[in-house]
Design an enzyme around this catalytic site. Structure first.
Site, PDB file in Angstrom:
ATOM      1  N   GLY A   1      33.726  78.471   6.001  1.00  0.00           N
ATOM      2  CA  GLY A   1      34.609  78.291   7.184  1.00  0.00           C
ATOM      3  C   GLY A   1      34.576  78.024   8.458  1.00  0.00           C
ATOM      4  CG  ASN A   2      33.969  74.415   9.998  1.00  0.00           C
ATOM      5  OD1 ASN A   2      34.779  73.600   9.952  1.00  0.00           O
ATOM      6  ND2 ASN A   2      32.540  75.022   8.868  1.00  0.00           N
TER       7      ASN A   2
ATOM      8  CB  THR B   1      25.819  77.286  12.342  1.00  0.00           C
ATOM      9  OG1 THR B   1      25.900  77.301  10.856  1.00  0.00           O
ATOM     10  CG2 THR B   1      24.730  77.955  12.926  1.00  0.00           C
TER      11      THR B   1
ATOM     12  CB  THR C   1      30.445  75.116  12.397  1.00  0.00           C
ATOM     13  OG1 THR C   1      30.255  74.575  11.625  1.00  0.00           O
ATOM     14  CG2 THR C   1      31.102  74.407  13.581  1.00  0.00           C
TER      15      THR C   1
ATOM     16  CD  GLU D   1      31.041  70.321   7.233  1.00  0.00           C
ATOM     17  OE1 GLU D   1      30.368  69.505   8.219  1.00  0.00           O
ATOM     18  OE2 GLU D   1      30.669  70.891   6.756  1.00  0.00           O
TER      19      GLU D   1
ATOM     20  CG  HIS E   1      36.488  73.601   7.089  1.00  0.00           C
ATOM     21  ND1 HIS E   1      36.801  72.814   5.663  1.00  0.00           N
ATOM     22  CD2 HIS E   1      35.412  73.709   6.466  1.00  0.00           C
ATOM     23  CE1 HIS E   1      36.028  72.993   4.629  1.00  0.00           C
ATOM     24  NE2 HIS E   1      34.520  73.056   5.068  1.00  0.00           N
TER      25      HIS E   1
ATOM     26  CG  HIS F   1      35.376  76.104   0.963  1.00  0.00           C
ATOM     27  ND1 HIS F   1      34.084  76.707   1.472  1.00  0.00           N
ATOM     28  CD2 HIS F   1      35.003  75.806   1.893  1.00  0.00           C
ATOM     29  CE1 HIS F   1      33.115  75.662   2.009  1.00  0.00           C
ATOM     30  NE2 HIS F   1      33.960  75.149   2.670  1.00  0.00           N
TER      31      HIS F   1
HETATM   32 ZN   LIG Z   1      33.308  73.532   4.157  1.00  0.00          ZN
END
Ligand SMILES: [Zn+2]
Length: 217
Positions: free
Chosen positions: A28-29, A43, A72, A74, A93, A95
């Site tokens: 996640g971020n 990260t 991150t 992402e 973001h 999961h």
């Molecule tokens: Zn992810």
């Protein structure tokens, strides 16, 4: 608002993501935009233990402005969201398990029986698969992000945008609740039809349009 408050808002949502079981250890971020500066999670950092001092600040291109850790992987996903949606200031973001199950199958989330879902989300489309950490992950983000605030990333997870991290997080939580309820209903009542009449679904969907997506184009 002071920089510290932006960092605090990110940390609060990281803790909520962890408590809700929406992220694994380093998953996640979260980011929060303040003018030209974007605060973002680093990260390889536990969302349970993260603190304000670990939050990185980057510019619109993802170059690090402040912070000792690496942002991150992402980060481009976040900066691209801000590029496409000037009306939003936060991206989350994660999961979350129910939504991620749909993402793994690669199907959009739709509902004909949850008034809340139809009004606020319309649907949650699924972006085609891209390797995490690359821009492929959001190659077709511009197809959906103008109309929807929440999207799935195929075989991966869910992403939401909002005015602040709490709002973006709340959207993911709402979607997750709808899917959980759906799962329970199917388990208890099987395939018993609970769909609203087509006309009602259409009316709720249309009425909700003003509350989602970007209207400034
Ligand atoms: Zn992810």
């Amino acid at each position: 608002m002071k920089d510290y408050e932006y960092r605090r808002a990110i940390v609060d949502v990281c803790h909520m993501l962890n408590d809700a079981g929406f992220v694994g250890t380093y998953e996640g971020n979260v980011s929060y935009k303040k003018g030209d500066k974007i605060f973002i999670t680093p990260t390889q950092t536990s969302k349970a233990l993260i603190s304000e001092g670990q939050i990185i600040a980057v510019d619109a291109k993802g170059n690090v402005l402040e912070g000792d850790l690496k942002p991150t992987s992402e980060t481009p996903m976040h900066t691209h969201c801000y590029e496409l949606r000037p009306d939003i200031n936060a991206v989350v973001h994660c999961h979350s398990p129910f939504a991620t199950a749909y993402a793994q199958i690669g199907e959009p989330i739709v509902s004909k029986c949850s008034t809340e879902f139809i009004m606020f989300f319309g649907e949650v489309p699924c972006l085609k698969y891209g390797t995490p950490g690359t821009l492929d992950i959001i190659a077709d983000l511009d197809k959906y992000i103008y109309d929807y605030d929440v999207v799935l990333l195929a075989n991966h997870g869910i992403l939401a945008v909002g005015k602040d991290p709490m709002e973006a997080y709340s959207k993911i939580m709402s979607v997750e609740m709808v899917l959980k309820t759906d799962f329970i209903r199917r388990s208890v009542f099987g395939d018993r039809n609970c769909d609203l009449p087509e006309e009602e679904v259409k009316m709720l969907y249309e009425n909700g349009k003003k509350n989602r997506g970007y209207h400034g184009r």
